[in-house]
Design a protein around this motif. Sequence first.
Motif, PDB file in Angstrom:
ATOM      1  N   LEU A 183       0.819  -1.214   0.000  1.00 61.47           N
ATOM      2  CA  LEU A 183       0.000   0.000   0.000  1.00 61.47           C
ATOM      3  C   LEU A 183       0.854   1.266   0.000  1.00 61.47           C
ATOM      4  O   LEU A 183       0.477   2.269  -0.593  1.00 61.47           O
ATOM      5  CB  LEU A 183      -0.930   0.010   1.209  1.00 61.47           C
ATOM      6  N   SER A 184       2.005   1.222   0.655  1.00 60.62           N
ATOM      7  CA  SER A 184       2.850   2.419   0.734  1.00 60.62           C
ATOM      8  C   SER A 184       3.351   2.876  -0.634  1.00 60.62           C
ATOM      9  O   SER A 184       3.691   4.039  -0.818  1.00 60.62           O
ATOM     10  CB  SER A 184       4.041   2.179   1.664  1.00 60.62           C
ATOM     11  N   GLY A 185       3.379   1.970  -1.608  1.00 64.03           N
ATOM     12  CA  GLY A 185       3.854   2.329  -2.939  1.00 64.03           C
ATOM     13  C   GLY A 185       2.770   2.388  -3.993  1.00 64.03           C
ATOM     14  O   GLY A 185       3.065   2.429  -5.180  1.00 64.03           O
ATOM     15  N   ILE A 186       1.512   2.401  -3.570  1.00 62.32           N
ATOM     16  CA  ILE A 186       0.386   2.375  -4.512  1.00 62.32           C
ATOM     17  C   ILE A 186      -0.409   3.667  -4.412  1.00 62.32           C
ATOM     18  O   ILE A 186      -0.719   4.128  -3.321  1.00 62.32           O
ATOM     19  CB  ILE A 186      -0.546   1.175  -4.186  1.00 62.32           C
ATOM     20  N   ASP A 187      -0.723   4.254  -5.570  1.00 68.74           N
ATOM     21  CA  ASP A 187      -1.646   5.393  -5.605  1.00 68.74           C
ATOM     22  C   ASP A 187      -3.066   4.839  -5.563  1.00 68.74           C
ATOM     23  O   ASP A 187      -3.495   4.141  -6.488  1.00 68.74           O
ATOM     24  CB  ASP A 187      -1.457   6.224  -6.873  1.00 68.74           C
ATOM     25  N   ILE A 188      -3.782   5.153  -4.489  1.00 65.15           N
ATOM     26  CA  ILE A 188      -5.136   4.646  -4.310  1.00 65.15           C
ATOM     27  C   ILE A 188      -6.040   5.171  -5.431  1.00 65.15           C
ATOM     28  O   ILE A 188      -5.979   6.339  -5.799  1.00 65.15           O
ATOM     29  CB  ILE A 188      -5.694   5.055  -2.928  1.00 65.15           C
ATOM     30  N   GLU A 189      -6.849   4.280  -5.978  1.00 71.83           N
ATOM     31  CA  GLU A 189      -7.821   4.552  -7.038  1.00 71.83           C
ATOM     32  C   GLU A 189      -7.186   4.967  -8.369  1.00 71.83           C
ATOM     33  O   GLU A 189      -7.854   5.535  -9.228  1.00 71.83           O
ATOM     34  CB  GLU A 189      -8.872   5.574  -6.571  1.00 71.83           C
ATOM     35  N   SER A 190      -5.902   4.655  -8.547  1.00 70.05           N
ATOM     36  CA  SER A 190      -5.227   4.896  -9.829  1.00 70.05           C
ATOM     37  C   SER A 190      -5.031   3.571 -10.538  1.00 70.05           C
ATOM     38  O   SER A 190      -4.810   2.541  -9.901  1.00 70.05           O
ATOM     39  CB  SER A 190      -3.859   5.544  -9.605  1.00 70.05           C
ATOM     40  N   CYS A 191      -5.078   3.601 -11.852  1.00 66.47           N
ATOM     41  CA  CYS A 191      -4.839   2.405 -12.646  1.00 66.47           C
ATOM     42  C   CYS A 191      -3.341   2.108 -12.633  1.00 66.47           C
ATOM     43  O   CYS A 191      -2.533   2.961 -12.992  1.00 66.47           O
ATOM     44  CB  CYS A 191      -5.320   2.608 -14.083  1.00 66.47           C
ATOM     45  N   LEU A 192      -3.000   0.914 -12.205  1.00 67.91           N
ATOM     46  CA  LEU A 192      -1.595   0.500 -12.144  1.00 67.91           C
ATOM     47  C   LEU A 192      -1.379  -0.684 -13.082  1.00 67.91           C
ATOM     48  O   LEU A 192      -1.688  -1.831 -12.737  1.00 67.91           O
ATOM     49  CB  LEU A 192      -1.226   0.131 -10.713  1.00 67.91           C
TER      50      LEU A 192
END
Length: 129
Positions: free
Chosen positions: A62-71
């Motif tokens: 989670l620390s490296g993920i943009d919430i609600e962004s397409c990855l």
Amino acid sequence: MLRITLLTTSLLAAGLLAAAAPAPAASAEVGAGATTLGRCGPGELCLWPKADFRGRPQTHELSGIDIESCLPLPPGTSAQSLANRTGRPVTTYQSAECAETGEFETYPGGGVWMPQSPYRIRAFKVWEN
């Protein structure tokens, strides 16, 4: 009488040893056999390139993920099995652009293990709770 007591003591000891033995590895029922769950740490989303948690997983915290962004996954890669231990819902997409014209599925957070996705996963989104 002594023979019955020894037998009872032996059976009781065997039962206690069996209760103290470590539990077998977790497994998920798949088709005719069972598959062992892949390793995925708390707070991680893990994606394996092959079904049944095989191959080297990609792990995302989670620390490296943009919430609600397409990855999107790296070019030329995809996943066929996953574990969501983020504590948040995760949507996986067949499309590398998170387009909803292809297949997509949302998995609740906290401990979902999916040994075989119905499509190749090429991107994902992590949502707020």
